[in-house]
Motif scaffolding. Structure first.
Motif, short mmCIF file in Angstrom:
data_model
loop_
_atom_site.label_atom_id
_atom_site.label_comp_id
_atom_site.label_asym_id
_atom_site.label_seq_id
_atom_site.Cartn_x
_atom_site.Cartn_y
_atom_site.Cartn_z
N GLN A 449 1.08 -1.50 -0.24
CA GLN A 449 -0.43 0.42 0.35
C GLN A 449 0.71 1.26 -0.08
N ARG A 450 1.66 1.47 0.58
CA ARG A 450 2.66 2.56 0.99
C ARG A 450 3.29 2.69 -0.69
N ILE A 451 3.89 1.61 -1.54
CA ILE A 451 4.51 1.67 -2.24
C ILE A 451 4.94 0.71 -3.44
N ARG A 452 4.49 0.52 -4.78
CA ARG A 452 4.22 -0.47 -5.47
C ARG A 452 5.25 0.13 -6.67
N ILE A 453 5.34 -1.06 -7.54
CA ILE A 453 5.35 -1.66 -8.86
C ILE A 453 4.19 -1.08 -9.71
N SER A 454 3.19 -0.43 -10.74
CA SER A 454 2.29 -0.92 -11.21
C SER A 454 2.25 -1.81 -12.35
N GLY A 455 0.77 -2.25 -12.09
CA GLY A 455 0.59 -3.78 -12.43
C GLY A 455 0.68 -4.69 -12.02
N ALA A 456 1.18 -4.44 -10.29
CA ALA A 456 1.61 -5.86 -9.88
C ALA A 456 -0.08 -6.22 -8.80
N GLU A 457 0.39 -7.33 -8.66
CA GLU A 457 -0.94 -8.20 -7.70
C GLU A 457 -0.44 -8.38 -6.81
N ASN A 458 -0.66 -8.11 -5.59
CA ASN A 458 -0.76 -8.31 -4.08
C ASN A 458 -0.42 -9.47 -3.35
N ILE A 459 0.14 -10.86 -3.27
CA ILE A 459 -0.07 -12.10 -2.79
C ILE A 459 0.92 -12.31 -1.89
N PRO A 460 1.25 -12.12 0.10
CA PRO A 460 2.39 -12.26 0.38
C PRO A 460 2.67 -12.65 0.65
N LEU A 461 4.46 -13.96 1.14
CA LEU A 461 5.02 -14.46 0.68
C LEU A 461 4.18 -15.23 1.74
N PRO A 462 3.73 -15.75 2.89
CA PRO A 462 3.27 -16.48 3.86
C PRO A 462 1.14 -16.99 3.22
N GLU A 463 1.20 -15.84 1.96
CA GLU A 463 -0.15 -16.81 1.89
C GLU A 463 -0.41 -17.05 0.43
N LEU A 464 0.98 -17.35 -0.22
CA LEU A 464 1.08 -17.62 -1.54
C LEU A 464 0.46 -18.92 -1.80
N LYS A 465 0.73 -19.91 -0.66
CA LYS A 465 0.50 -20.94 -1.37
C LYS A 465 -0.79 -21.43 -1.63
N LYS A 466 -1.53 -20.78 -0.71
CA LYS A 466 -2.71 -20.74 -0.97
C LYS A 466 -3.65 -20.44 -1.69
N LYS A 467 -2.87 -19.15 -1.86
CA LYS A 467 -3.90 -18.29 -3.00
C LYS A 467 -3.46 -18.28 -4.54
#
Length: 538
Positions: A449-467
């Protein structure tokens, strides 16, 4: 009894004399050095720069630096004899000189000569202009430091810029080339700007005269000269016969007469000389003639600068140089804060050979960069491989894993798991050419939320396997995190689940501010990148 002569003043000559005594303690050794009328000879400038002190203080500490050096060179078994008017008769193996006790002659079997350099000005430099690092130029800068409003440095000698950065003096640097890879150079340039500098690139600097300010503007223009072997001086000393160049190292040997002049090496414009390289070259020269075992040539291309606390340097080969020498280079880059509680940062770029896993070189900038340069220089010298670095005991100056270990682990992932790195330029080119890929941010939601590359989707590493089901299966995947460590963990996880065409953004978010177009996200939704612009953030 075998007689050995060492001629020259400075740390390399001192270490050479020490090595002669170590290899052959029974020899009759004479070390002579000429009186120097210069107030700031090249070696003195190197020593002062290494201290990281402002040139405003150089006149005050010059005597202390000189005294400390002379104390260190006074050994119980040998000390330099101060002389004038040195003259060689090479056929007779004789040197004559004037000492405090009168004219002297000395017959020798081997001689090691460490001559003072001459300075070659750029073609476009005006006659009588200020040429760095000539003594007269340095003395002018020191004596007029308080009155210099701004300085323009023209050329590729970073030592002049280093001195100005230490003194926080406003300056413009006109150069024709970068010293480091894009990410490391950006880091160094940003630091120089914070110290009052500005950067201009003139690609034809070696052939054309750049636009320089006129005297009425109050700006002082300093042209970077090149230290070269002073053939006229050698001829005046009776050394005028042809010399044989040895292994492209700046060492000249003929009939047991050795001239160690690393500043005269052919690759100087690309790889400037340094005190450490001068030392290694001198020791290599001594061992070449006196040692029983075949000596190892000095480790070239090792250089570091101290810019008032920030060190920047390189050791060994960068990827382009490695490619030119027939290697198959792979590299990794990490960056971040030195310590969670401090703002100081660092960046480190490590290069290895894909086939042999041999460590080829590194570039780095940060408070601890000088130590990293020394460490990598040693690894390169020993032909160490990636596993040697992984096993090596390294202590981090902050919390977490040592940056060299981080780079080593990233390279292990790259070389062993078919997870590829992609740099910002390659990602930008892919975007502008319309390539389809899925950009995945594995940082925390707060970081996203603070800063990111445009067009990127966010899936945090701890949730990556589930999502993982949310990720497209048949397009290339580009993962990124703060400095790519978590991104590689996520890529390995997805690879174990059957994902193909996996890429990790080298350097992560830490290095994205180097893009020309930058945008910040302020909680208002995704950043939209207009057509033709870089994918970027800051």
């Amino acid at each position: 009894m075998e007689r050995v002569l060492v001629t020259g003043y400075g740390y390399p000559a001192y270490k050479a004399a020490q090595l002669v005594k170590k290899l052959k303690p029974e020899v009759d050794l004479l070390w002579i050095t000429e009186y120097s009328e210069e107030k700031y000879p090249l070696e003195m400038v190197e020593l002062l720069l290494g201290l990281g002190e402002s040139p405003a203080d150089w006149s005050r500490i010059r005597a202390r630096v000189k005294t400390d050096f002379e104390k260190n060179t006074r050994m119980p078994v040998i000390a330099p004899v101060r002389v004038k008017k040195i003259r060689f008769d090479l056929q007779a193996r004789e040197v004559s000189f004037l000492s405090n006790t009168g004219n002297m002659n000395y017959f020798f079997d081997q001689a090691f000569i460490f001559p003072e350099p001459a300075f070659q000005a750029p073609q476009f430099a005006p006659s009588g202009g200020l040429l760095w690092p000539q003594s007269s130029c340095v003395e002018h800068v020191v004596n007029n430091w308080g009155h210099l409003e701004a300085i323009q440095v023209v050329g590729n000698d970073m030592s002049a810029v280093q001195a100005l950065a230490c003194g926080e003096k406003s300056f413009e640097w006109v150069r024709s080339q970068n010293f480091f890879s894009r990410q490391v150079q950006f880091f160094v340039d940003e630091y120089l700007k914070s110290r009052g500098g500005s950067i201009s690139i003139c690609s034809d600097l070696d052939r054309e005269s750049p636009e320089t300010e006129h005297e009425e503007t109050g700006r002082t223009v300093v042209y970077c000269s090149r230290p070269v072997l002073d053939l006229e001086r050698l001829k005046a000393m009776g050394i005028d016969s042809p010399v044989e160049y040895l292994q492209d190292s700046g060492v000249y040997i003929q009939d047991n007469i050795c001239i160690a002049a690393p500043y005269a090496a052919r690759d100087y414009p690309r790889h400037p000389t340094s005190m450490e390289y001068s030392l290694q070259t001198g020791l290599f020269a001594v061992q070449s003639l006196l040692g029983d075992d075949p000596p190892r040539p000095p480790q070239k291309n090792t250089r570091s600068w101290n810019m008032a606390g920030l060190h920047a340097g390189s050791a060994g080969l960068n990827p382009q140089q490695a490619l030119e020498k027939g290697f198959s280079p792979e590299w990794a880059i990490v960056s971040g804060a030195d310590h969670p509680l401090k703002e100081a940062g660092h960046v480190l770029h490590l290069t290895v050979d894909k086939d042999s896993r041999r460590i080829l070189g590194a570039e780095c900038a940060g408070r601890e960069a000088a130590a990293w340069v020394d460490m990598v220089g040693h690894l390169v010298q020993e032909n160490a491989v990636l596993e040697d670095l992984v096993k090596q005991e390294t202590v981090s100056f902050g919390f977490g894993l040592h940056p060299l270990k981080k780079c080593a682990r990233i390279l292990e992932n790259k070389l062993g798991s078919r997870i590829l790195g992609i740099n910002p330029t390659e990602l930008e080119e892919s975007y502008n050419q319309g390539a389809e890929f899925f950009l995945l941010d594995v940082r925390s939601p707060e970081e996203y939320q603070r800063i990111r590359i445009s067009g990127a989707e966010n899936i945090p590493l701890p949730e990556l396997k589930k999502k993982a089901v949310q990720i497209p299966r048949f397009v290339p995947l580009v993962l990124y995190s703060r400095c790519s460590g978590r991104a590689y963990q996520g890529a390995r996880l997805l690879q174990s689940m059957g994902a193909k065409q996996l890429y990790v953004l080298d350097g992560g978010m830490e290095l994205w501010p180097l893009a020309n177009e930058t945008e910040q996200e302020a909680g208002s939704g995704p950043i939209v990148v207009p057509s033709g612009c870089s994918i970027s953030c800051c």
